[in-house]
Design a protein around this motif. Structure first.
Motif, PDB file in Angstrom:
ATOM      1  N   THR A 180       0.806  -1.269  -0.005  1.00 29.76           N
ATOM      2  CA  THR A 180       0.023   0.016   0.137  1.00 29.76           C
ATOM      3  C   THR A 180       0.941   1.371  -0.026  1.00 29.76           C
ATOM      4  N   GLY A 181       0.068   2.290  -0.523  1.00 29.58           N
ATOM      5  CA  GLY A 181       1.158   3.452  -0.473  1.00 29.58           C
ATOM      6  C   GLY A 181       0.276   4.803  -1.108  1.00 29.58           C
ATOM      7  N   ARG A 182       0.806   5.730  -1.556  1.00 28.40           N
ATOM      8  CA  ARG A 182       0.467   6.899  -2.162  1.00 28.40           C
ATOM      9  C   ARG A 182       1.202   7.539  -3.205  1.00 28.40           C
ATOM     10  N   LEU A 183       0.335   7.984  -4.138  1.00 28.60           N
ATOM     11  CA  LEU A 183       1.064   8.569  -5.279  1.00 28.60           C
ATOM     12  C   LEU A 183       0.687  10.182  -5.086  1.00 28.60           C
ATOM     13  N   THR A 184       1.757  10.970  -5.109  1.00 23.96           N
ATOM     14  CA  THR A 184       1.487  12.404  -4.918  1.00 23.96           C
ATOM     15  C   THR A 184       2.091  13.326  -5.836  1.00 23.96           C
ATOM     16  N   PHE A 185       1.436  14.178  -6.365  1.00 24.94           N
ATOM     17  CA  PHE A 185       2.063  15.173  -7.360  1.00 24.94           C
ATOM     18  C   PHE A 185       1.435  16.702  -7.319  1.00 24.94           C
ATOM     19  N   ASP A 186       1.950  17.494  -7.813  1.00 27.65           N
ATOM     20  CA  ASP A 186       1.445  18.957  -7.907  1.00 27.65           C
ATOM     21  C   ASP A 186       1.410  19.393  -9.483  1.00 27.65           C
ATOM     22  N   LEU A 187       0.299  19.839  -9.653  1.00 32.20           N
ATOM     23  CA  LEU A 187       0.067  20.401 -10.889  1.00 32.20           C
ATOM     24  C   LEU A 187      -0.038  22.245 -10.858  1.00 32.20           C
ATOM     25  N   THR A 188       0.643  22.874 -11.527  1.00 30.99           N
ATOM     26  CA  THR A 188       0.744  23.995 -11.628  1.00 30.99           C
ATOM     27  C   THR A 188      -0.161  24.978 -12.353  1.00 30.99           C
ATOM     28  N   LYS A 189      -1.181  24.171 -13.407  1.00 32.65           N
ATOM     29  CA  LYS A 189      -2.152  24.513 -14.180  1.00 32.65           C
ATOM     30  C   LYS A 189      -3.201  23.509 -14.609  1.00 32.65           C
ATOM     31  N   ASP A 190      -4.306  23.733 -15.059  1.00 31.99           N
ATOM     32  CA  ASP A 190      -5.083  23.048 -15.509  1.00 31.99           C
ATOM     33  C   ASP A 190      -4.536  22.068 -16.680  1.00 31.99           C
ATOM     34  N   THR A 191      -4.697  20.754 -16.360  1.00 30.60           N
ATOM     35  CA  THR A 191      -3.793  19.483 -17.241  1.00 30.60           C
ATOM     36  C   THR A 191      -4.945  18.402 -17.484  1.00 30.60           C
ATOM     37  N   LYS A 192      -4.728  18.153 -18.583  1.00 26.96           N
ATOM     38  CA  LYS A 192      -5.758  16.971 -19.136  1.00 26.96           C
ATOM     39  C   LYS A 192      -4.663  15.813 -18.867  1.00 26.96           C
ATOM     40  N   ILE A 193      -5.411  14.796 -18.298  1.00 32.40           N
ATOM     41  CA  ILE A 193      -4.725  13.574 -18.120  1.00 32.40           C
ATOM     42  C   ILE A 193      -5.607  12.300 -18.415  1.00 32.40           C
ATOM     43  N   SER A 194      -5.289  11.430 -19.358  1.00 30.24           N
ATOM     44  CA  SER A 194      -6.032  10.593 -19.657  1.00 30.24           C
ATOM     45  C   SER A 194      -5.937   9.191 -18.944  1.00 30.24           C
ATOM     46  N   SER A 195      -4.624   8.785 -18.274  1.00 31.07           N
ATOM     47  CA  SER A 195      -4.744   7.884 -17.427  1.00 31.07           C
ATOM     48  C   SER A 195      -3.623   7.707 -16.593  1.00 31.07           C
ATOM     49  N   ILE A 196      -3.675   7.324 -15.295  1.00 30.12           N
ATOM     50  CA  ILE A 196      -2.556   7.020 -14.408  1.00 30.12           C
ATOM     51  C   ILE A 196      -2.429   5.476 -14.167  1.00 30.12           C
ATOM     52  N   GLY A 231      -2.917  22.344  -8.149  1.00 33.85           N
ATOM     53  CA  GLY A 231      -2.769  21.948  -6.748  1.00 33.85           C
ATOM     54  C   GLY A 231      -2.155  20.629  -6.522  1.00 33.85           C
ATOM     55  N   THR A 232      -2.218  19.978  -5.386  1.00 35.02           N
ATOM     56  CA  THR A 232      -1.646  18.902  -4.896  1.00 35.02           C
ATOM     57  C   THR A 232      -2.698  17.678  -5.085  1.00 35.02           C
ATOM     58  N   HIS A 233      -2.366  16.714  -5.624  1.00 35.24           N
ATOM     59  CA  HIS A 233      -3.276  15.505  -5.918  1.00 35.24           C
ATOM     60  C   HIS A 233      -2.506  14.365  -5.258  1.00 35.24           C
ATOM     61  N   VAL A 234      -3.368  13.373  -4.486  1.00 36.11           N
ATOM     62  CA  VAL A 234      -2.918  12.227  -3.886  1.00 36.11           C
ATOM     63  C   VAL A 234      -3.814  11.446  -4.269  1.00 36.11           C
ATOM     64  N   TYR A 235      -3.245  10.050  -4.807  1.00 36.60           N
ATOM     65  CA  TYR A 235      -3.970   8.781  -5.020  1.00 36.60           C
ATOM     66  C   TYR A 235      -3.304   7.502  -4.405  1.00 36.60           C
ATOM     67  N   PRO A 236      -4.228   7.210  -3.194  1.00 32.93           N
ATOM     68  CA  PRO A 236      -3.909   5.922  -2.516  1.00 32.93           C
ATOM     69  C   PRO A 236      -3.839   4.953  -3.576  1.00 32.93           C
ATOM     70  N   PHE A 237      -3.056   3.687  -3.187  1.00 33.12           N
ATOM     71  CA  PHE A 237      -3.139   2.734  -3.963  1.00 33.12           C
ATOM     72  C   PHE A 237      -2.904   1.350  -3.124  1.00 33.12           C
ATOM     73  N   SER A 238      -3.054   0.279  -3.401  1.00 33.38           N
ATOM     74  CA  SER A 238      -2.952  -0.743  -2.881  1.00 33.38           C
ATOM     75  C   SER A 238      -2.574  -1.927  -3.915  1.00 33.38           C
ATOM     76  N   CYS A 239      -2.034  -2.815  -3.807  1.00 31.76           N
ATOM     77  CA  CYS A 239      -1.518  -4.005  -4.707  1.00 31.76           C
ATOM     78  C   CYS A 239      -0.983  -5.200  -4.107  1.00 31.76           C
ATOM     79  N   GLN A 240      -1.642  -6.262  -4.187  1.00 26.02           N
ATOM     80  CA  GLN A 240      -1.410  -7.775  -3.735  1.00 26.02           C
ATOM     81  C   GLN A 240      -0.228  -8.205  -4.485  1.00 26.02           C
TER      82      GLN A 240
END
Length: 319
Positions: A29-45, A100-109
């Motif tokens: 388990t963990g967290r993915l964190t990053f900051d965006l400085t402007k509006d950004t199109k993201i198709s997938s993570i 702003g700051t974006h946080v995505y928790p994740f888990s993987c078995q």
């Protein structure tokens, strides 16, 4: 530039133990964190957890002329697992992430299996990585990779790991028609399995019936073996990791006056674990106890040992 738009990208894993290691079947388990400085199109993570091994080395060609200058490359690869999961899947390309700051928790078995421990050697490595791929419409994906330490648990409480080890050797020195009295050694280890940072107690008994002084020594050596598939080609490297000086055994020390002593040999804390379950890369260890006499080959006793992550449970002696 995307690097100016996406900043402070980090992948933070939640530690399961003090050594910060993982093994087969663990829930990562963990967290993915990053900051965006402007509006950004993201198709997938997309998150990918992967385990693999790779070896490579070169050998010089034989013969004369041009053939002598040729080099032959040897390599092999293995993939143990490759698990992918989407942390973000945008259904519309017009969707934008706000600054702003974006946080995505994740888990993987992690899968169960007989996977080898992480290792990095002279001609290859066994690595386990967690990577995140950020995709934008009409742009190349941006990948971020972090490596984690995977451990293959070896049961140090098996009978063959706990059984004492013993060995002996002897020789005589010859000069023309004369032969010396026997030079002998008997060596014992408490068990076969040890952990990094542990001190090995080596019980020794030395006899020196010659007219020369003998000197005892113990050392820990590591062997790295790299193979191509089906072990058609291989390269083996050995190096000494630790050594301890033993006693000096005076001349004419026969069996009735044998020198009995313990040699304490420390295992470095940074030593890698034994790897015996990978077809293209192996890591093994050996303790060598020697009795050296000047102008003569050393008298040697060898003990293959196993370096594992969990110390064996040794019951206290009965009162």
């Amino acid at each position: 530039m995307f690097q100016q738009t996406l900043r402070n990208f980090s992948i933070n894993l939640d530690a399961l133990n003090e050594r910060n290691t993982w093994t087969g079947g663990d829930l990562m388990t963990g967290r993915l964190t990053f900051d965006l400085t402007k509006d950004t199109k993201i198709s997938s993570i997309v998150l990918t957890v992967r385990g693999k091994a790779h070896v490579h080395w070169s050998t010089s060609g034989g013969g004369g002329g041009r053939r002598r200058r040729r080099r032959r490359n040897h390599s092999a690869k293995l993939e143990f697992f490759n698990i992918k999961s989407a942390l973000l899947q945008v259904t519309s390309v017009t969707t934008k992430l706000q600054p702003g700051t974006h946080v995505y928790p994740f888990s993987c078995q992690l899968p169960q299996g007989n996977f080898p421990s992480s290792f990095r050697g002279a001609h290859g490595q066994i690595s386990y990585t967690l990577s995140v791929s950020v995709s934008r419409p009409w742009h190349l994906a941006k990948d971020f990779v972090t490596e984690f330490n995977f451990v293959h648990h070896i049961d140090a409480n098996q009978s063959d790991m706990l059984a004492p080890l013993a060995g002996s050797n002897s020789m005589t020195l010859c000069c023309l028609w004369c032969a010396s009295g026997p030079i002998s050694m008997t060596v014992r280890l408490e068990r076969k399995a040890f952990v990094p940072g542990e001190t090995v107690k080596i019980a020794c008994e030395f006899g020196n019936g010659s007219s020369r002084t003998a000197t005892a020594k113990a050392c820990l050596s590591q062997k790295q073996a790299f193979y191509t598939h089906n072990k058609i080609s291989k390269i083996i490297l050995s190096k000494q990791l630790a050594a301890a000086q033993g006693p000096t055994v005076k001349p004419r020390t026969d069996e009735d006056r044998a020198v009995t002593t313990d040699i304490m040999l420390g295992i470095p804390t940074s030593v890698a674990y034994t790897v015996s379950n990978c077809s293209i890369l192996e890591v093994s260890y050996c303790i060598t106890v020697s009795l050296g006499v000047k102008a003569s080959p050393d008298l040697v006793v060898l003990f293959p040992i196993v370096i594992c992550d969990t110390p064996p449970y040794v019951a206290p002696p009965p009162y």
